[in-house]
Motif scaffolding. Structure first.
Motif, PDB file in Angstrom:
ATOM      1  N   VAL A  88       4.337 -11.095  -5.944  1.00  0.00           N
ATOM      2  CA  VAL A  88       3.470 -10.330  -4.991  1.00  0.00           C
ATOM      3  C   VAL A  88       2.943  -9.083  -5.701  1.00  0.00           C
ATOM      4  O   VAL A  88       1.824  -8.854  -5.913  1.00  0.00           O
ATOM      5  N   VAL A  89       3.820  -8.452  -6.363  1.00  0.00           N
ATOM      6  CA  VAL A  89       3.576  -6.995  -6.801  1.00  0.00           C
ATOM      7  C   VAL A  89       2.705  -7.504  -8.361  1.00  0.00           C
ATOM      8  O   VAL A  89       1.622  -6.770  -8.592  1.00  0.00           O
ATOM      9  N   PHE A  90       3.207  -8.671  -8.937  1.00  0.00           N
ATOM     10  CA  PHE A  90       2.036  -8.903  -9.889  1.00  0.00           C
ATOM     11  C   PHE A  90       0.834  -9.151  -9.618  1.00  0.00           C
ATOM     12  O   PHE A  90      -0.166  -8.830 -10.124  1.00  0.00           O
ATOM     13  N   VAL A  92      -0.900  -8.707  -6.781  1.00  0.00           N
ATOM     14  CA  VAL A  92      -1.593  -7.414  -6.140  1.00  0.00           C
ATOM     15  C   VAL A  92      -1.757  -6.168  -6.942  1.00  0.00           C
ATOM     16  O   VAL A  92      -2.848  -5.759  -6.612  1.00  0.00           O
ATOM     17  N   LEU A  93      -0.982  -6.193  -7.820  1.00  0.00           N
ATOM     18  CA  LEU A  93      -1.135  -4.710  -8.575  1.00  0.00           C
ATOM     19  C   LEU A  93      -1.405  -4.985 -10.241  1.00  0.00           C
ATOM     20  O   LEU A  93      -2.505  -4.617 -10.597  1.00  0.00           O
ATOM     21  N   VAL A  94      -0.425  -5.726 -10.723  1.00  0.00           N
ATOM     22  CA  VAL A  94      -0.387  -5.615 -12.192  1.00  0.00           C
ATOM     23  C   VAL A  94      -1.514  -6.439 -12.680  1.00  0.00           C
ATOM     24  O   VAL A  94      -2.376  -6.239 -13.543  1.00  0.00           O
ATOM     25  N   ALA A  95      -1.741  -7.933 -12.146  1.00  0.00           N
ATOM     26  CA  ALA A  95      -2.935  -8.656 -12.497  1.00  0.00           C
ATOM     27  C   ALA A  95      -4.350  -7.909 -12.383  1.00  0.00           C
ATOM     28  O   ALA A  95      -5.200  -7.864 -13.077  1.00  0.00           O
ATOM     29  N   PRO A  96      -4.537  -7.298 -10.994  1.00  0.00           N
ATOM     30  CA  PRO A  96      -5.971  -6.692 -10.889  1.00  0.00           C
ATOM     31  C   PRO A  96      -6.243  -5.579 -11.902  1.00  0.00           C
ATOM     32  O   PRO A  96      -7.166  -5.297 -12.424  1.00  0.00           O
ATOM     33  N   ILE A  97      -5.107  -4.636 -12.198  1.00  0.00           N
ATOM     34  CA  ILE A  97      -5.255  -3.686 -13.088  1.00  0.00           C
ATOM     35  C   ILE A  97      -5.492  -4.096 -14.555  1.00  0.00           C
ATOM     36  O   ILE A  97      -6.623  -3.617 -15.127  1.00  0.00           O
ATOM     37  N   THR A  98      -4.820  -4.967 -15.071  1.00  0.00           N
ATOM     38  CA  THR A  98      -5.083  -5.706 -16.374  1.00  0.00           C
ATOM     39  C   THR A  98      -6.216  -6.432 -16.407  1.00  0.00           C
ATOM     40  O   THR A  98      -6.886  -6.183 -17.263  1.00  0.00           O
ATOM     41  N   GLU A  99      -6.544  -7.244 -15.677  1.00  0.00           N
ATOM     42  CA  GLU A  99      -7.942  -7.739 -15.557  1.00  0.00           C
ATOM     43  C   GLU A  99      -8.894  -6.925 -15.814  1.00  0.00           C
ATOM     44  O   GLU A  99     -10.004  -7.241 -16.511  1.00  0.00           O
ATOM     45  N   GLU A 100      -9.125  -5.978 -14.889  1.00  0.00           N
ATOM     46  CA  GLU A 100     -10.234  -4.991 -14.934  1.00  0.00           C
ATOM     47  C   GLU A 100     -10.388  -4.149 -16.143  1.00  0.00           C
ATOM     48  O   GLU A 100     -11.368  -3.711 -16.611  1.00  0.00           O
ATOM     49  N   ALA A 101      -9.014  -3.848 -16.856  1.00  0.00           N
ATOM     50  CA  ALA A 101      -9.165  -3.242 -18.211  1.00  0.00           C
ATOM     51  C   ALA A 101      -9.906  -3.954 -19.034  1.00  0.00           C
ATOM     52  O   ALA A 101     -10.535  -3.764 -20.042  1.00  0.00           O
ATOM     53  N   MET A 102      -9.351  -5.538 -19.085  1.00  0.00           N
ATOM     54  CA  MET A 102      -9.926  -6.297 -19.992  1.00  0.00           C
ATOM     55  C   MET A 102     -11.343  -6.742 -20.002  1.00  0.00           C
ATOM     56  O   MET A 102     -12.067  -6.949 -20.761  1.00  0.00           O
TER      57      MET A 102
END
Length: 248
Positions: A88-90, A92-102
């Protein structure tokens, strides 16, 4: 010298924000830089979230009707996973932040942002190419490469922070914008690993749709705003999955 921050008139209502978004899609224009951070800019994010939820509801309804008519829709990778706290953490938080950066960090067209994403992308390719080596060696090299790339990306953003969008990038921005939307949708084809990619293109329409909204927010309000909408979008989706799982 006056720096242009946005080419669109401010919106004073949800309907106005949607009209502003529509005008942007018809003619994507890249300002020199996004508007400065303001807490009030959370309002446009909420307005786009409402539009996102309406579009997702429509697409889910179409998918439901397709299933009722006998069309077999492949399950996503999440279907076979236990929805634990780490997942859930990945999601909701990790994936969106990483994908937006890339996927959207670079669409600002500013030299520091473009260089930072290129550094991170090159590091990801180096790390991926070494997956065939021993686990210990891969782990140590991955740590070194990731750390060096992160420092380099941060330095690129800091040292070039006063540079606005590059002129040639602004002229080609419509192309870059639609490419970013298409790439964001295409990467989600990996969620359907057992299906032929050309048969599941309609299933990534949700990602293409929200990708347009994320790109609009990113270039007009800043990367934080697209990250926030992405987090809320994934949070809503994961909530539906948890509700569906709990109802079984």
């Amino acid at each position: 010298m006056t720096v242009a921050t946005t080419s669109l008139a401010p919106a004073n209502s949800t309907r106005g924000e949607w009209a502003r978004f529509g005008a942007f899609l018809i003619r994507p224009v890249l300002p020199d830089r996004a508007e400065p951070f303001r807490l009030s800019h959370a309002v446009p994010v909420m307005r786009l979230l409402l539009l996102d939820l309406l579009v997702m509801g429509l697409l889910l309804s179409i998918a439901g009707l397709a299933m009722l008519s006998g069309i077999d829709i492949p399950e996503t990778a999440l279907a076979g996973m236990e929805m634990g706290a780490m997942l859930v953490v990945f999601a909701v938080l990790v994936a969106p932040i990483t994908e937006e950066a890339m996927f959207r960090g670079w669409v600002s067209g500013r030299p520091g942002h473009v260089l930072a994403v290129l550094i991170l992308g090159a590091a990801a390719l180096v790390m991926t190419s070494d997956l065939t080596r021993s686990e210990a060696e891969v782990n140590w090299k991955a740590i070194a490469v990731a750390g060096t790339a992160l420092v380099g990306a941060i330095l690129a953003v800091i040292l070039l922070r006063n540079r606005g969008a590059m002129g040639w990038f602004q002229r080609l921005f419509p192309l870059f914008f639609w490419i970013s939307c298409a790439l964001f949708a295409a990467i989600h084809l990996l969620n359907f690993a057992e299906a032929e990619w050309w048969t599941i293109l309609p299933l990534v329409l949700p990602q293409f749709s929200v990708g347009m909204m994320l790109g609009y927010l990113r270039v007009n309000y800043g990367l934080w705003s697209s990250m926030l909408l992405h987090i809320l979008h994934n949070g809503a989706f994961i909530s539906l999955v948890l509700l569906a799982t709990g109802a079984k």
